[in-house]
Design a protein around this motif. Structure first.
Motif, mmCIF file in Angstrom:
data_model
loop_
_atom_site.group_PDB
_atom_site.id
_atom_site.type_symbol
_atom_site.label_atom_id
_atom_site.label_comp_id
_atom_site.label_asym_id
_atom_site.label_seq_id
_atom_site.Cartn_x
_atom_site.Cartn_y
_atom_site.Cartn_z
ATOM 1 N N GLU A 118 0.825 -1.210 0.000
ATOM 2 C CA GLU A 118 0.000 0.000 0.000
ATOM 3 C C GLU A 118 0.860 1.262 0.000
ATOM 4 O O GLU A 118 0.552 2.243 -0.688
ATOM 5 C CB GLU A 118 -0.923 0.002 1.217
ATOM 6 N N GLY A 121 2.278 1.837 -3.387
ATOM 7 C CA GLY A 121 1.242 2.324 -4.290
ATOM 8 C C GLY A 121 1.001 3.817 -4.147
ATOM 9 O O GLY A 121 0.449 4.443 -5.054
ATOM 10 N N GLN A 122 1.394 4.401 -3.007
ATOM 11 C CA GLN A 122 1.237 5.835 -2.791
ATOM 12 C C GLN A 122 2.562 6.575 -2.883
ATOM 13 O O GLN A 122 2.693 7.707 -2.413
ATOM 14 C CB GLN A 122 0.571 6.087 -1.431
ATOM 15 N N HIS A 140 -9.466 0.911 3.410
ATOM 16 C CA HIS A 140 -8.509 1.791 2.727
ATOM 17 C C HIS A 140 -7.458 2.286 3.718
ATOM 18 O O HIS A 140 -7.768 2.589 4.874
ATOM 19 C CB HIS A 140 -9.240 2.981 2.116
ATOM 20 N N SER A 142 -5.077 5.166 4.764
ATOM 21 C CA SER A 142 -4.789 6.595 4.608
ATOM 22 C C SER A 142 -3.384 6.861 5.121
ATOM 23 O O SER A 142 -3.080 6.555 6.284
ATOM 24 C CB SER A 142 -5.808 7.437 5.387
ATOM 25 N N VAL A 143 -2.538 7.413 4.274
ATOM 26 C CA VAL A 143 -1.124 7.633 4.613
ATOM 27 C C VAL A 143 -0.857 9.135 4.699
ATOM 28 O O VAL A 143 -1.132 9.884 3.758
ATOM 29 C CB VAL A 143 -0.205 6.988 3.559
ATOM 30 N N GLN A 150 6.345 16.027 2.289
ATOM 31 C CA GLN A 150 5.231 16.424 1.434
ATOM 32 C C GLN A 150 5.706 17.427 0.391
ATOM 33 O O GLN A 150 6.567 18.265 0.673
ATOM 34 C CB GLN A 150 4.108 17.035 2.272
#
Length: 227
Positions: A118, A121-122, A140, A142-143, A150
């Motif tokens: 996961e 994937g992000q 789901h 959430s990251v 960022q």
């Protein structure tokens, strides 16, 4: 033959109406109770569709009962946080300030391979890059990366971006004029004809798509094959 057709149509629209009452959700976003409800309704509908010896009401009544129960449980979830936590569960933090929460992962039967997949994937390659990773009720992940990881915003960089994003309204859809949208924008057919003339079109039927946003910007796509 007509009996089978009529029974199928009735059950189809009944189920579609019920699912619309559940709200707009993708299959992967269904909570456990909603997923169970969807599976049970599909099973109940197939029996009266295939067996004409079973009265149609034998399928309709259980379906209506399940939908009514679902609406009741949804209302209880809105009014009682304790009941919502019991019925739907609560989000679990799997990564806290870059540290894996192994007990939470074991409780949710969430493997390390699934977590790393996961994250990849992000666009995240390491656990240490994540401040929080929350496993939502829908499954789901959430990251939330650290602030330093960022990408900077235009405001942080001091870049002027001009006008904010505006929502375009479709006026012509595959040659069909949507008069309600035209009127909602405070426009008329005189304005439309002038826009079409500037685009080299003689009629809205020659346009595949025509939109206008809040600033008056027009986007027009001609139908393929039109002269």
């Amino acid at each position: 033959m007509m009996t089978a057709f009529a029974r199928t149509v009735i059950l189809y629209f009944l189920i579609m109406t019920g699912l619309r009452l559940m709200g707009k959700r993708q299959i992967g976003e269904l909570e456990p109770g909603e997923l169970v409800l969807t599976m049970m309704i599909s099973d109940l509908a197939t029996v009266p569709m295939q067996d004409f010896g079973i009265p149609l009401l034998a399928g309709v009544i259980p379906i209506l009962t399940l939908l009514a129960l679902s609406m009741l449980l949804s209302q209880l979830s809105l009014t009682s946080l304790r009941f919502r936590a019991l019925a739907c569960g609560t989000p679990s933090i799997l990564i806290r300030e870059g540290v894996l929460q192994q007990e939470a992962m074991r409780k949710n039967r969430y493997t390390l391979d699934e977590l790393l997949e996961e994250l990849r994937g992000q666009g995240i390659t390491g656990v240490e890059e994540v401040k929080y990773a929350v496993l939502e009720n829908s499954g789901h992940l959430s990251v939330l990366p650290w602030a330093k990881s960022q990408p900077p915003t235009a405001e942080q960089l001091g870049v002027k971006t001009g006008e904010d994003v505006t929502l375009p309204v479709v006026l012509v859809n595959d040659g069909r004029l949507l008069r309600r949208n035209l009127e909602a924008r405070g426009l008329d057919e005189v304005w439309l004809r002038e826009v079409l003339r500037k685009e080299g079109l003689s009629s809205h039927r020659e346009a595949f798509l025509l939109t206008v946003d809040e600033t008056g910007r027009v986007v027009c796509v001609r139908k393929e094959g039109e002269p």
